[in-house]
Design a protein around this motif. Structure first.
Motif, PDB file in Angstrom:
ATOM      1  N   VAL A   1       4.872   3.029   1.270  1.00  0.00           N
ATOM      2  CA  VAL A   1       5.304   4.309   0.700  1.00  0.00           C
ATOM      3  C   VAL A   1       4.340   5.386   1.161  1.00  0.00           C
ATOM      4  CG1 VAL A   1       5.721   5.632  -1.400  1.00  0.00           C
ATOM      5  CG2 VAL A   1       6.308   3.198  -1.328  1.00  0.00           C
ATOM      6  N   SER A   2       4.852   6.343   1.922  1.00  0.00           N
ATOM      7  CA  SER A   2       4.028   7.449   2.411  1.00  0.00           C
ATOM      8  C   SER A   2       4.737   8.752   2.073  1.00  0.00           C
ATOM      9  CB  SER A   2       3.825   7.335   3.925  1.00  0.00           C
ATOM     10  OG  SER A   2       2.971   8.341   4.397  1.00  0.00           O
ATOM     11  N   ILE A   3       4.215   9.458   1.079  1.00  0.00           N
ATOM     12  CA  ILE A   3       4.806  10.716   0.636  1.00  0.00           C
ATOM     13  C   ILE A   3       3.763  11.795   0.889  1.00  0.00           C
ATOM     14  CG2 ILE A   3       5.899  11.955  -1.261  1.00  0.00           C
ATOM     15  CD1 ILE A   3       6.509   9.294  -2.572  1.00  0.00           C
TER      16      ILE A   3
ATOM     17  N   VAL B   1       0.845  -1.201   0.000  1.00  0.00           N
ATOM     18  CA  VAL B   1       0.000   0.000   0.000  1.00  0.00           C
ATOM     19  C   VAL B   1       0.877   1.246   0.000  1.00  0.00           C
ATOM     20  CG1 VAL B   1      -1.678   1.349   1.329  1.00  0.00           C
ATOM     21  CG2 VAL B   1      -1.925  -1.138   1.162  1.00  0.00           C
ATOM     22  N   GLY B   2       0.479   2.231  -0.808  1.00  0.00           N
ATOM     23  CA  GLY B   2       1.178   3.507  -0.858  1.00  0.00           C
ATOM     24  C   GLY B   2       0.213   4.664  -0.723  1.00  0.00           C
ATOM     25  N   LEU B   3       0.716   5.780  -0.218  1.00  0.00           N
ATOM     26  CA  LEU B   3      -0.103   6.974   0.008  1.00  0.00           C
ATOM     27  C   LEU B   3       0.674   8.209  -0.396  1.00  0.00           C
ATOM     28  CD1 LEU B   3      -2.470   8.592   1.260  1.00  0.00           C
ATOM     29  CD2 LEU B   3      -1.394   8.263   3.495  1.00  0.00           C
ATOM     30  N   VAL B   4       0.110   9.001  -1.294  1.00  0.00           N
ATOM     31  CA  VAL B   4       0.729  10.250  -1.740  1.00  0.00           C
ATOM     32  C   VAL B   4      -0.317  11.350  -1.639  1.00  0.00           C
ATOM     33  CG1 VAL B   4       1.763  11.504  -3.667  1.00  0.00           C
ATOM     34  CG2 VAL B   4       2.306   9.086  -3.332  1.00  0.00           C
TER      35      VAL B   4
ATOM     36  N   LEU C   1       9.435   7.158   3.364  1.00  0.00           N
ATOM     37  CA  LEU C   1       8.656   8.212   4.009  1.00  0.00           C
ATOM     38  C   LEU C   1       9.167   9.550   3.511  1.00  0.00           C
ATOM     39  CD1 LEU C   1       6.678   9.355   6.157  1.00  0.00           C
ATOM     40  CD2 LEU C   1       8.590   9.306   7.773  1.00  0.00           C
ATOM     41  N   GLY C   2       8.274  10.374   2.990  1.00  0.00           N
ATOM     42  CA  GLY C   2       8.645  11.712   2.559  1.00  0.00           C
ATOM     43  C   GLY C   2       7.777  12.746   3.247  1.00  0.00           C
ATOM     44  N   LEU C   3       8.396  13.659   3.963  1.00  0.00           N
ATOM     45  CA  LEU C   3       7.689  14.765   4.625  1.00  0.00           C
ATOM     46  C   LEU C   3       8.366  16.063   4.199  1.00  0.00           C
ATOM     47  CD1 LEU C   3       7.385  13.266   8.236  1.00  0.00           C
ATOM     48  CD2 LEU C   3       5.642  13.286   6.462  1.00  0.00           C
ATOM     49  N   PHE C   4       7.626  16.943   3.524  1.00  0.00           N
ATOM     50  CA  PHE C   4       8.250  18.099   2.889  1.00  0.00           C
ATOM     51  C   PHE C   4       7.865  19.445   3.482  1.00  0.00           C
ATOM     52  CE2 PHE C   4       7.604  14.710  -0.280  1.00  0.00           C
ATOM     53  CZ  PHE C   4       8.939  14.401  -0.528  1.00  0.00           C
ATOM     54  N   GLU C   5       6.748  19.507   4.187  1.00  0.00           N
ATOM     55  CA  GLU C   5       6.287  20.785   4.716  1.00  0.00           C
ATOM     56  C   GLU C   5       5.775  20.613   6.135  1.00  0.00           C
ATOM     57  OE1 GLU C   5       6.443  23.798   3.572  1.00  0.00           O
ATOM     58  OE2 GLU C   5       7.194  23.384   1.556  1.00  0.00           O
ATOM     59  N   SER C   6       5.632  21.728   6.850  1.00  0.00           N
ATOM     60  CA  SER C   6       5.159  21.669   8.230  1.00  0.00           C
ATOM     61  C   SER C   6       3.654  21.428   8.313  1.00  0.00           C
ATOM     62  CB  SER C   6       5.497  22.977   8.959  1.00  0.00           C
ATOM     63  OG  SER C   6       4.891  24.076   8.310  1.00  0.00           O
TER      64      SER C   6
ATOM     65  N   MET D   1       6.233  12.895  -7.106  1.00  0.00           N
ATOM     66  CA  MET D   1       5.957  12.037  -5.963  1.00  0.00           C
ATOM     67  C   MET D   1       5.263  10.754  -6.404  1.00  0.00           C
ATOM     68  SD  MET D   1       4.920  14.693  -2.893  1.00  0.00           S
ATOM     69  CE  MET D   1       3.474  15.382  -3.679  1.00  0.00           C
ATOM     70  N   THR D   2       4.329  10.900  -7.348  1.00  0.00           N
ATOM     71  CA  THR D   2       3.621   9.731  -7.870  1.00  0.00           C
ATOM     72  C   THR D   2       4.579   8.792  -8.582  1.00  0.00           C
ATOM     73  OG1 THR D   2       1.589  11.028  -8.129  1.00  0.00           O
ATOM     74  CG2 THR D   2       1.765   8.995  -9.425  1.00  0.00           C
ATOM     75  N   LYS D   3       5.467   9.348  -9.373  1.00  0.00           N
ATOM     76  CA  LYS D   3       6.440   8.549 -10.125  1.00  0.00           C
ATOM     77  C   LYS D   3       7.314   7.726  -9.183  1.00  0.00           C
ATOM     78  CE  LYS D   3      10.024   9.054 -13.717  1.00  0.00           C
ATOM     79  NZ  LYS D   3      11.184   8.451 -13.038  1.00  0.00           N
ATOM     80  N   LYS D   4       7.823   8.348  -8.134  1.00  0.00           N
ATOM     81  CA  LYS D   4       8.692   7.632  -7.211  1.00  0.00           C
ATOM     82  C   LYS D   4       7.931   6.534  -6.475  1.00  0.00           C
ATOM     83  CE  LYS D   4      12.333   8.598  -6.823  1.00  0.00           C
ATOM     84  NZ  LYS D   4      13.550   8.094  -7.521  1.00  0.00           N
ATOM     85  N   ALA D   5       6.701   6.829  -6.095  1.00  0.00           N
ATOM     86  CA  ALA D   5       5.888   5.823  -5.398  1.00  0.00           C
ATOM     87  C   ALA D   5       5.669   4.599  -6.280  1.00  0.00           C
ATOM     88  CB  ALA D   5       4.556   6.435  -4.979  1.00  0.00           C
ATOM     89  N   ILE D   6       5.337   4.826  -7.543  1.00  0.00           N
ATOM     90  CA  ILE D   6       5.095   3.711  -8.454  1.00  0.00           C
ATOM     91  C   ILE D   6       6.372   2.930  -8.699  1.00  0.00           C
ATOM     92  CG2 ILE D   6       4.421   3.089 -10.813  1.00  0.00           C
ATOM     93  CD1 ILE D   6       2.504   5.452 -10.780  1.00  0.00           C
ATOM     94  N   GLU D   7       7.497   3.615  -8.839  1.00  0.00           N
ATOM     95  CA  GLU D   7       8.769   2.931  -9.069  1.00  0.00           C
ATOM     96  C   GLU D   7       9.072   1.945  -7.946  1.00  0.00           C
ATOM     97  OE1 GLU D   7      11.309   6.277 -11.619  1.00  0.00           O
ATOM     98  OE2 GLU D   7      11.477   6.197  -9.434  1.00  0.00           O
ATOM     99  N   ILE D   8       8.778   2.336  -6.720  1.00  0.00           N
ATOM    100  CA  ILE D   8       9.051   1.462  -5.573  1.00  0.00           C
ATOM    101  C   ILE D   8       8.015   0.343  -5.486  1.00  0.00           C
ATOM    102  CG2 ILE D   8       9.143   1.372  -3.049  1.00  0.00           C
ATOM    103  CD1 ILE D   8      10.276   4.228  -3.129  1.00  0.00           C
TER     104      ILE D   8
END
Length: 447
Positions: free
Chosen positions: A242-244, A181-184, A293-298, A318-325
């Motif tokens: 994957v959680s971006i 499971v992934g979340l973007v 895990l990607g966290l980019f903003e507060s 972000m979508t591209k990286k999630a799918i690649e993994i």
């Protein structure tokens, strides 16, 4: 039920009927095999007849996939109304120096389209919490509640804890089937839409322990866990590979901060990565990464038009990286991708930002299409609710979608093509309660 054979026959019959209708006055061109060398324009009736023939032929030739999808990618345009789609495709074309009206967003070329009724069990107008529960679990519920049935009222903590009142999301089903499971999302991870993937809460605003502490003054929350804590201590949240997303430092459970500082502590495994900016994300090697895990903003991400492009990744990236993994998963995956700032732009009545975020979602969808095959991957694009933005007047073809419509109201003042029925108050009210003369307003800031 309609079998494949009868469905094909139905399509052919429909195509023939439609072809007859659109060519009735053209000498039965459907039966003509002669090449027409002339290049027609929109001013010629033959242009539209040819266009109609091509669309019908395209539909007739389409072969519907009848297998079971290995992967599912669900795109959610938060607050993406039909008017938003129309205005966004025009905006997209005009950003590319075209008139825009006959443009397409990537997902408008998909072979199937449907409509949904977006109401809560207790409200005519739906919010992102009750709708997230509906499209992720198949169960309609009450306004501002997540992952629970409508038998649980708003703020009913004890009721939300009862197992029989809790819904299972597509993430639960995917994990049970051995899928990753992934979340973007462009919003904070505990916001209503992404929370629908993993949380059960009697109030969408119980995002952190601080929020629960405030709620304790009004209701019994003794046994409830905030949304952030559920993410990193309960399934399916803890099982997301994957959680971006965005952290929400100023309004989040302390455990999320620990999560952020210790670089994927919840995974406790090799082949994990934690990233905080665009460069780090793009440099993640999918072949060496199973957990990201990607966290980019507060809080929420910055709007695409306002972000530093060298630091903040786009939704497409972000979508591209999630799918690649996730593509490495033998049993397949479920990926939820939210363009959450469409909704935020509309709430602020800043149409330019909302339309631009819609175009960014379109880019992300196209990226997913380019990276996957229809043979094993189902891609669904939907919205959770509408907004009050409307299009009015009769602007000429190619008129700037973010400008005046070219018409005057009954008060003899111009009005914009796009307008909102609610939103922030007018910061420059007229002493006579009259409308502003928008011909004297800087529309680049107005939207």
């Amino acid at each position: 039920m309609v079998n494949a054979g009868s469905l094909g026959a139905t399509w052919i019959a429909f195509a023939c009927c439609l072809c007859f209708v659109i060519t009735y006055d053209s000498g039965n061109v459907c039966c003509s095999h002669a090449a027409d060398a002339k290049e027609y324009t929109e001013q010629d009736k033959q242009y539209w007849i040819k266009n109609g023939k091509e669309k019908v032929t395209e539909k007739v030739k389409y072969v519907n996939k009848r297998g079971v999808a290995k992967n599912i990618i669900m795109f959610l345009g938060d607050g993406m109304s039909l008017t938003t789609l129309t205005a966004s495709r025009i905006y997209k074309g005009q950003m590319e120096k075209r008139s825009g009206e006959n443009e397409y967003l990537s997902f408008e070329k998909f072979p199937f389209v449907g409509m949904s009724k977006t109401y809560c069990v207790d409200k005519q107008v739906a919010d992102s919490a009750c709708t997230a529960t509906a499209y992720l679990s198949g169960v309609k519920t009450n306004y501002e509640t997540i992952g629970i049935s409508a038998s649980v009222k708003l703020n009913d903590c004890p009721g939300s804890m009862a197992p029989e009142n809790r819904t299972d999301s597509i993430a639960d089903w995917s994990i049970a089937a051995g899928k990753a499971v992934g979340l973007v999302t462009t919003t904070r991870v505990t916001h209503a839409s992404p929370a629908g993937v993993f949380a059960h809460s009697a109030n969408r605003n119980w995002e952190s322990d601080a929020d629960l502490a405030k709620a304790a003054n009004l209701t019994d929350v003794t046994h409830c866990e905030d949304i952030a804590k559920q993410l990193i201590t309960r399934s399916p949240g803890i099982d997301i590979k994957v959680s971006i997303c965005q952290c929400g430092y100023s309004n989040i459970d302390a455990l999320i901060l620990i999560f952020q500082k210790t670089s994927c502590i919840r995974f406790g495994k090799d082949k994990s990565a934690y990233v905080e900016n665009k460069e780090q994300l793009l440099n993640v090697d999918p072949s060496k990464t199973d957990y990201l895990l990607g966290l980019f903003e507060s809080m929420h991400m910055k709007y695409h038009l306002k972000a530093d492009a060298s630091k903040q990744p786009t939704l497409e990236e972000m979508t591209k990286k999630a799918i690649e993994i996730l593509q490495k998963e033998e049993n397949g995956f479920f990926l939820f991708v939210e363009g959450g700032l469409i909704d935020a732009g509309h709430h602020q009545t800043t149409a330019r930002l909302a339309l631009d975020e819609t175009v960014e979602l379109s880019k992300a969808v196209q990226q997913a299409v380019d990276m996957t095959s229809e043979d094993d991957t189902l891609i669904v694009v939907t919205s959770d609710h509408s907004h009050t933005m409307t299009m009015a007047g009769y602007p000429v073809r190619g008129n700037d979608i973010l400008d005046l419509s070219g018409s005057l109201g009954s008060d003899k003042l111009p009005y914009t093509t796009l307008s909102y029925a609610n939103g922030p108050e007018n910061l420059q009210p007229d002493v006579n309660c009259a409308r502003q003369d928008l011909s004297k307003v800087d529309k680049s800031n107005f939207f």
